[in-house]
Motif scaffolding. Structure first.
Motif, short mmCIF file in Angstrom:
data_model
loop_
_atom_site.label_atom_id
_atom_site.label_comp_id
_atom_site.label_asym_id
_atom_site.label_seq_id
_atom_site.Cartn_x
_atom_site.Cartn_y
_atom_site.Cartn_z
N MET A 154 -52.41 50.22 -38.03
CA MET A 154 -52.83 48.82 -38.13
C MET A 154 -52.77 48.44 -39.60
O MET A 154 -53.61 48.87 -40.40
CB MET A 154 -54.25 48.63 -37.59
CG MET A 154 -54.35 48.75 -36.09
SD MET A 154 -53.51 47.38 -35.26
CE MET A 154 -53.64 47.93 -33.54
N ARG A 207 -45.76 53.52 -34.37
CA ARG A 207 -45.84 52.08 -34.16
C ARG A 207 -46.63 51.44 -35.30
O ARG A 207 -47.75 51.85 -35.60
CB ARG A 207 -46.52 51.77 -32.83
CG ARG A 207 -46.55 50.29 -32.53
CD ARG A 207 -47.09 49.96 -31.15
NE ARG A 207 -46.97 48.54 -30.89
CZ ARG A 207 -47.51 47.90 -29.85
NH1 ARG A 207 -48.18 48.61 -28.95
NH2 ARG A 207 -47.35 46.61 -29.69
N ILE A 258 -48.32 47.95 -36.58
CA ILE A 258 -48.78 46.63 -36.17
C ILE A 258 -49.37 45.95 -37.40
O ILE A 258 -50.42 46.36 -37.90
CB ILE A 258 -49.81 46.71 -35.03
CG1 ILE A 258 -49.23 47.48 -33.84
CG2 ILE A 258 -50.26 45.31 -34.62
CD1 ILE A 258 -50.24 47.77 -32.74
N THR A 270 -50.74 42.64 -39.73
CA THR A 270 -51.38 41.33 -39.75
C THR A 270 -51.43 40.85 -41.19
O THR A 270 -51.79 41.61 -42.09
CB THR A 270 -52.83 41.41 -39.20
OG1 THR A 270 -52.81 42.01 -37.90
CG2 THR A 270 -53.44 40.01 -39.10
N TYR A 307 -57.44 48.76 -29.88
CA TYR A 307 -56.17 49.31 -29.36
C TYR A 307 -56.40 50.69 -28.76
O TYR A 307 -55.90 51.00 -27.67
CB TYR A 307 -55.15 49.37 -30.50
CG TYR A 307 -53.78 49.87 -30.08
CD1 TYR A 307 -52.77 48.97 -29.76
CD2 TYR A 307 -53.50 51.23 -29.99
CE1 TYR A 307 -51.50 49.42 -29.38
CE2 TYR A 307 -52.25 51.69 -29.60
CZ TYR A 307 -51.26 50.78 -29.30
OH TYR A 307 -50.02 51.24 -28.90
#
Length: 335
Positions: A64, A89, A91, A93, A138
């Protein structure tokens, strides 16, 4: 020819089935991932992920990421392409969107001023906790896929390797989440747990990561002397979990390439001993290191960083306040 092809396909199928039958570990990272991954990732892989994989687990990596875009971090502009180093992965923001979400939550819940931080330090602390919360949400959603979850800050530089012997114990432990004690606090009756490294069953780890929600919803009580560590401790209390302190140690790698040791401050011992200076870095063993740590590996890591000019011990803004408090305690108690 056909027989050979069939045998090969059977072998490939068997390997695939064996891989699918292996237990899985969720490996999560949160925060400003591009800050120092070019230095921390190879060591995180070697000392954290490799031991888990050698113990027979498949590791799935999720990051994240707080994308700071054009904002400077530690006086440096970050390269988001550094995240391509991570085989998992990502992700992301945007930081301005994180800040907007925090502003909205603070306005709605009126919980943001009740701790020791103010100004920029407070905003950075909330950004980190918001990112932990998102990773926790998540993880909670996907918890059933995993036997264990391991979470670490991407700027954490492991100074020793994770011991895989603890993994089977944590798989079975319903009321335990492992962490580390390097930055634990116990000041004026307020206990705190080191933040940034958690290992345990996925739903248990998720409950610690999601303390931002619990704080905003007033499920975790707060007061003006709370800091990041005291809120981690309160999250354990709220979730009815025990913390198992593993003999792990980290320094935090800045965007400058300097790795800062963040020591525990128990009963003002560090300040009384004058151990926050660069010259006395090598005296840290007496107060800040776990008894069962692999001291040979720890010293080797310290010396390698020191040789490269990357080892640093500093007092943060929060610790400066604690120093003032400790000075008052020292004068009152006659030390």
């Amino acid at each position: 020819m056909h027989r050979i092809l069939c045998v090969c396909l059977i072998c490939i199928g068997t390997v695939s089935v064996l891989a699918e039958n292996k237990p899985r570990v969720f490996f999560g990272m949160f925060g400003v991932a591009a800050r120092s991954l070019k230095w921390t990732w190879p060591v995180i892989k070697q000392r954290m992920i490799d031991p888990i994989e050698k113990a027979g687990y498949i590791v799935d990596i999720v990051v994240m990421n707080n994308d700071t875009q054009h904002d400077l971090v530690d006086g440096h502009k970050l390269n988001q392409k550094d995240l391509a180093r991570i085989p998992g992965r990502i992700i992301s923001t945007r930081q301005k969107d994180i800040d907007q979400a925090i502003t909205t939550d603070c306005r709605e819940h009126q919980q943001c001023s009740r701790w020791i931080y103010h100004g920029k330090i407070q905003q950075n602390a909330y950004r980190q906790m918001w990112m932990e919360n998102r990773l926790g949400a998540y993880l909670a959603k996907h918890a059933s896929k995993y036997q264990l979850a391991c979470v670490i800050g991407p700027d954490f530089y492991p100074l020793v390797s994770l011991s895989p012997e603890v993994l089977p114990t944590l798989v079975q432990a319903e009321k335990i989440v492992a962490g580390f004690s390097q930055s634990d606090t116990d000041l004026f009756g307020k206990k705190g747990y080191s933040n940034g490294f958690y290992l345990g069953r996925p739903d248990r780890v998720a409950s610690i990561l999601k303390r931002y929600d619990a704080i905003m919803q007033k499920k975790i009580p707060r007061d003006a002397l709370d800091n990041y560590e005291t809120l981690v401790y309160k999250a354990f209390e709220h979730a009815n979990l025990e913390r198992l302190a593993l003999p792990m140690h980290f320094c935090k790698m800045r965007a400058s390439g300097q790795c800062q040791w963040q020591a525990n401050i128990r009963h003002c011992d560090w300040l009384r001993a004058g151990r926050f200076t660069q010259d006395s870095s090598w005296q840290l063993l007496g107060n800040g290191v776990s008894e069962n740590v692999n001291k040979k590996e720890l010293f080797s890591s310290w010396k390698a960083l020191d040789k490269e000019g990357r080892w640093q011990v500093q007092i943060s803004g929060e610790n400066t306040l604690i120093q003032r408090l400790c000075n008052g305690v020292l004068s009152l108690t006659g030390f």
